[in-house]
Design a protein around this motif. Structure first.
Motif, PDB file in Angstrom:
ATOM      1  N   VAL A  74     112.678 117.944  52.575  1.00  0.00           N
ATOM      2  CA  VAL A  74     111.578 118.712  51.976  1.00  0.00           C
ATOM      3  C   VAL A  74     111.593 120.184  52.409  1.00  0.00           C
ATOM      4  CG1 VAL A  74     110.130 116.658  51.710  1.00  0.00           C
ATOM      5  CG2 VAL A  74     109.932 118.037  53.806  1.00  0.00           C
ATOM      6  N   ASP A  75     112.682 120.595  53.075  1.00  0.00           N
ATOM      7  CA  ASP A  75     112.864 122.015  53.400  1.00  0.00           C
ATOM      8  C   ASP A  75     112.934 122.819  52.098  1.00  0.00           C
ATOM      9  OD1 ASP A  75     114.185 123.794  55.905  1.00  0.00           O
ATOM     10  OD2 ASP A  75     114.899 124.422  53.929  1.00  0.00           O
ATOM     11  N   PHE A  76     112.572 124.092  52.172  1.00  0.00           N
ATOM     12  CA  PHE A  76     112.643 124.955  50.977  1.00  0.00           C
ATOM     13  C   PHE A  76     114.056 125.046  50.401  1.00  0.00           C
ATOM     14  CE2 PHE A  76     113.753 129.179  49.329  1.00  0.00           C
ATOM     15  CZ  PHE A  76     112.950 129.206  48.196  1.00  0.00           C
ATOM     16  N   HIS A  77     115.062 124.976  51.289  1.00  0.00           N
ATOM     17  CA  HIS A  77     116.451 125.134  50.847  1.00  0.00           C
ATOM     18  C   HIS A  77     117.113 123.776  50.602  1.00  0.00           C
ATOM     19  CE1 HIS A  77     115.520 128.696  53.416  1.00  0.00           C
ATOM     20  NE2 HIS A  77     116.145 129.349  52.449  1.00  0.00           N
ATOM     21  N   HIS A  78     118.081 123.779  49.699  1.00  0.00           N
ATOM     22  CA  HIS A  78     118.829 122.543  49.441  1.00  0.00           C
ATOM     23  C   HIS A  78     119.513 122.036  50.718  1.00  0.00           C
ATOM     24  CE1 HIS A  78     122.652 120.504  47.887  1.00  0.00           C
ATOM     25  NE2 HIS A  78     121.664 119.666  47.702  1.00  0.00           N
ATOM     26  N   GLY A 107     126.559 126.979  58.937  1.00  0.00           N
ATOM     27  CA  GLY A 107     125.969 128.011  58.078  1.00  0.00           C
ATOM     28  C   GLY A 107     124.494 127.722  57.875  1.00  0.00           C
ATOM     29  N   GLY A 108     123.756 128.709  57.409  1.00  0.00           N
ATOM     30  CA  GLY A 108     122.327 128.520  57.159  1.00  0.00           C
ATOM     31  C   GLY A 108     121.566 128.147  58.425  1.00  0.00           C
ATOM     32  N   TYR A 109     122.014 128.685  59.572  1.00  0.00           N
ATOM     33  CA  TYR A 109     121.418 128.463  60.911  1.00  0.00           C
ATOM     34  C   TYR A 109     121.731 127.079  61.475  1.00  0.00           C
ATOM     35  CZ  TYR A 109     118.297 131.997  58.658  1.00  0.00           C
ATOM     36  OH  TYR A 109     117.784 133.053  57.932  1.00  0.00           O
ATOM     37  N   CYS A 110     122.624 126.316  60.845  1.00  0.00           N
ATOM     38  CA  CYS A 110     122.861 124.914  61.224  1.00  0.00           C
ATOM     39  C   CYS A 110     124.296 124.686  61.722  1.00  0.00           C
ATOM     40  CB  CYS A 110     122.628 124.004  60.024  1.00  0.00           C
ATOM     41  SG  CYS A 110     120.959 124.107  59.335  1.00  0.00           S
ATOM     42  N   LEU A 128     123.101 138.627  59.977  1.00  0.00           N
ATOM     43  CA  LEU A 128     123.521 139.576  58.941  1.00  0.00           C
ATOM     44  C   LEU A 128     122.631 139.395  57.714  1.00  0.00           C
ATOM     45  CD1 LEU A 128     125.512 141.721  57.919  1.00  0.00           C
ATOM     46  CD2 LEU A 128     127.038 139.861  57.223  1.00  0.00           C
ATOM     47  N   ASP A 129     121.882 140.422  57.368  1.00  0.00           N
ATOM     48  CA  ASP A 129     120.914 140.321  56.264  1.00  0.00           C
ATOM     49  C   ASP A 129     120.749 141.693  55.619  1.00  0.00           C
ATOM     50  OD1 ASP A 129     118.871 139.192  54.619  1.00  0.00           O
ATOM     51  OD2 ASP A 129     117.344 139.958  55.975  1.00  0.00           O
ATOM     52  N   GLY A 130     121.057 141.778  54.357  1.00  0.00           N
ATOM     53  CA  GLY A 130     120.865 143.049  53.642  1.00  0.00           C
ATOM     54  C   GLY A 130     121.747 144.169  54.149  1.00  0.00           C
ATOM     55  N   VAL A 163     109.322 123.608  56.895  1.00  0.00           N
ATOM     56  CA  VAL A 163     108.036 124.099  56.376  1.00  0.00           C
ATOM     57  C   VAL A 163     108.185 125.541  55.883  1.00  0.00           C
ATOM     58  CG1 VAL A 163     106.612 122.475  57.675  1.00  0.00           C
ATOM     59  CG2 VAL A 163     107.218 124.682  58.713  1.00  0.00           C
ATOM     60  N   ASP A 164     109.409 125.883  55.460  1.00  0.00           N
ATOM     61  CA  ASP A 164     109.628 127.183  54.819  1.00  0.00           C
ATOM     62  C   ASP A 164     109.183 127.158  53.353  1.00  0.00           C
ATOM     63  OD1 ASP A 164     111.778 125.445  54.509  1.00  0.00           O
ATOM     64  OD2 ASP A 164     113.308 126.882  55.144  1.00  0.00           O
ATOM     65  N   THR A 165     108.576 126.059  52.925  1.00  0.00           N
ATOM     66  CA  THR A 165     107.881 125.985  51.632  1.00  0.00           C
ATOM     67  C   THR A 165     106.503 126.659  51.683  1.00  0.00           C
ATOM     68  OG1 THR A 165     107.120 123.828  52.399  1.00  0.00           O
ATOM     69  CG2 THR A 165     108.988 123.846  50.863  1.00  0.00           C
ATOM     70  N   GLY A 200     111.585 126.859  58.483  1.00  0.00           N
ATOM     71  CA  GLY A 200     110.194 127.298  58.607  1.00  0.00           C
ATOM     72  C   GLY A 200     110.177 128.535  59.479  1.00  0.00           C
ATOM     73  N   TYR A 201     109.839 129.680  58.898  1.00  0.00           N
ATOM     74  CA  TYR A 201     110.070 130.963  59.582  1.00  0.00           C
ATOM     75  C   TYR A 201     108.825 131.816  59.743  1.00  0.00           C
ATOM     76  CZ  TYR A 201     114.484 128.906  58.781  1.00  0.00           C
ATOM     77  OH  TYR A 201     115.485 127.985  58.773  1.00  0.00           O
ATOM     78  N   ASP A 202     107.675 131.343  59.262  1.00  0.00           N
ATOM     79  CA  ASP A 202     106.416 132.014  59.589  1.00  0.00           C
ATOM     80  C   ASP A 202     105.937 131.397  60.902  1.00  0.00           C
ATOM     81  OD1 ASP A 202     104.015 133.186  59.888  1.00  0.00           O
ATOM     82  OD2 ASP A 202     103.116 132.402  58.042  1.00  0.00           O
ATOM     83  N   GLY A 250     119.638 121.429  61.090  1.00  0.00           N
ATOM     84  CA  GLY A 250     120.907 120.775  60.784  1.00  0.00           C
ATOM     85  C   GLY A 250     121.304 120.613  59.330  1.00  0.00           C
ATOM     86  N   HIS A 251     120.355 120.667  58.395  1.00  0.00           N
ATOM     87  CA  HIS A 251     120.645 120.120  57.059  1.00  0.00           C
ATOM     88  C   HIS A 251     121.663 120.900  56.238  1.00  0.00           C
ATOM     89  CE1 HIS A 251     117.544 122.351  54.330  1.00  0.00           C
ATOM     90  NE2 HIS A 251     117.851 123.106  55.356  1.00  0.00           N
ATOM     91  N   HIS A 252     121.970 122.143  56.624  1.00  0.00           N
ATOM     92  CA  HIS A 252     123.018 122.890  55.907  1.00  0.00           C
ATOM     93  C   HIS A 252     124.418 122.579  56.417  1.00  0.00           C
ATOM     94  CE1 HIS A 252     120.169 125.105  53.586  1.00  0.00           C
ATOM     95  NE2 HIS A 252     119.603 125.684  54.628  1.00  0.00           N
ATOM     96  N   ALA A 253     124.539 121.948  57.584  1.00  0.00           N
ATOM     97  CA  ALA A 253     125.855 121.705  58.174  1.00  0.00           C
ATOM     98  C   ALA A 253     126.574 120.556  57.470  1.00  0.00           C
ATOM     99  CB  ALA A 253     125.722 121.406  59.665  1.00  0.00           C
TER     100      ALA A 253
END
Ligand code: Q9C
Ligand code: ZN
Length: 341
Positions: A194-198, A166-169, A18-20, A283-285, A322-324, A157-160
């Motif tokens: 070091v992921d872009f997201h907290h 949530g956040g794919y985790c 779900l996006d936008g 690596v979404d940074t 990392g999504y590219d 995993g880091h959002h779980a």
């Protein structure tokens, strides 16, 4: 270094995110892991091994039994209710409402999540379990004397949280690996995200503990996901006061700025003197990432790996975002090659 990879990751292949206001093809898709694996092989980084099976005991050292049972049965319960599409949470316990676990599957989806972009379908449970086993196998390699190991986890995993997806985790692979070190007698463990997201889940899991230092470098949550955690005044609570560090950056941040926070983080880790280090590696940074706003370049990931190596700690890398997909293999393996020098 060795890479741990499970082909079962591909069982996590939902059709929707779900996006936008529409359902798009998910950013967190199987080709991410396959592209990283192909680069690991083409660069001959080291042996690629499949994970061992650890069962649910080490997962339940971090996640609640209710949450684990929910994830295991979620898809079957959803199908049994005759739902036509993928399972997507659509109702939450808002402020002033009662945080009790409902029986109904729509109610439980909301009770055990904090966001709606992460759809669930057949195979999500199996892939999440395999991803935790990947992290635990890499942890075991390092506990048995390897200097470092790469856990090519998917899903990430880091959002779980202990009881939230949530956040794919779904399972917090980095936290599970950190707790495994603790349970094997390591007195202190550090997690550097070091992921872009907290790394909101990782922070929450260890927030009141001084035995696991959690540090996250990320985009300002005022502006980006996960929005409701990750600010710099979150420093830990009770025993854990002083053992959480958040460093946030604005849109357009290049490595020259980002690396100043990395330096602060590495000094804090060195002071802490952990027995092991876990890098939650997103690596979404990257400058071309489709959902993020930092400006790191491919060569910067080599420098990142070098800096981490200078800590001279037994190190487990767990794969996060990392999504590219075109650059994800190069960027991830650059970190490992920087580490190996
Ligand atoms: N319009 C990880 O990197 N929100 N998760 C995306 C896009 C969710 C990221 C919004 C981002 C989750 C592991
Ligand atoms: Zn991310």
């Amino acid at each position: 270094m060795k890479t741990v990879f499970s082909p079962l990751h591909s069982l996590r292949s939902v059709k929707t995110e779900l996006d936008g206001g529409i359902l798009i093809e998910p950013h967190e898709k199987p080709s991410r892991a396959e592209t990283i694996l192909a680069r690991v092989k083409s660069q001959t980084l080291g042996e690629v091994i499949e994970p061992e099976e650890f069962g649910l005991a080490p997962v339940k050292r971090v996640h609640t039994p209710d949450y684990v049972a929910f994830l295991e049965h979620c898809w079957a319960d959803w199908v049994a209710e005759g739902k036509p599409g993928e399972a997507i949470p659509a109702v939450w316990c808002g402020r002033g409402m009662r945080p009790r676990m409902p029986k109904d599957i729509d109610g439980r989806l909301g009770y055990f999540s904090f966001a709606a972009e992460t759809s669930i379908s057949a195979g999500t449970w199996e892939a999440a379990c395999a991803s935790a086993n990947v992290a635990l196998t890499a942890q075991k390699l390092v506990a048995n004397g390897e200097r470092a190991a790469f856990a090519l986890c998917r899903p990430p995993g880091h959002h779980a949280h202990a009881d939230l997806f949530g956040g794919y985790c779904f399972f917090n692979n980095a936290a599970i690996a950190a707790q495994a070190f603790r349970d094997q007698g390591y007195e202190r463990v550090a997690i550097l995200d070091v992921d872009f997201h907290h790394g909101n889940g990782t922070q929450a899991i260890f927030y009141d503990r001084s035995d696991v230092l959690t540090i996250s470098l990320h985009g300002d949550p005022d502006l980006v996901f996960p929005h409701f955690l990750g600010f710099e005044d979150e420093t830990g609570e009770a025993e854990g006061e002083g053992y959480n560090l958040n460093i946030i950056y604005p849109p357009g941040t290049p490595y020259s700025e980002w690396s100043k926070g990395l330096e602060t983080a590495c000094k804090r880790i060195a002071d802490f003197q952990p027995g092991a280090l876990i890098i939650a590696l997103g690596v979404d940074t990257f400058e071309e990432d489709p959902i993020s706003f930092f400006k790191l370049k491919s060569k910067d990931y080599f420098s990142l790996g070098q800096r981490i190596e200078h800590l001279r700690l037994p190190t487990v890398f767990t794969m996060e975002g990392g999504y590219d997909v075109d650059a994800i293999g190069v960027n991830v393996v650059n970190v490992m090659q920087g580490f190996e020098g």
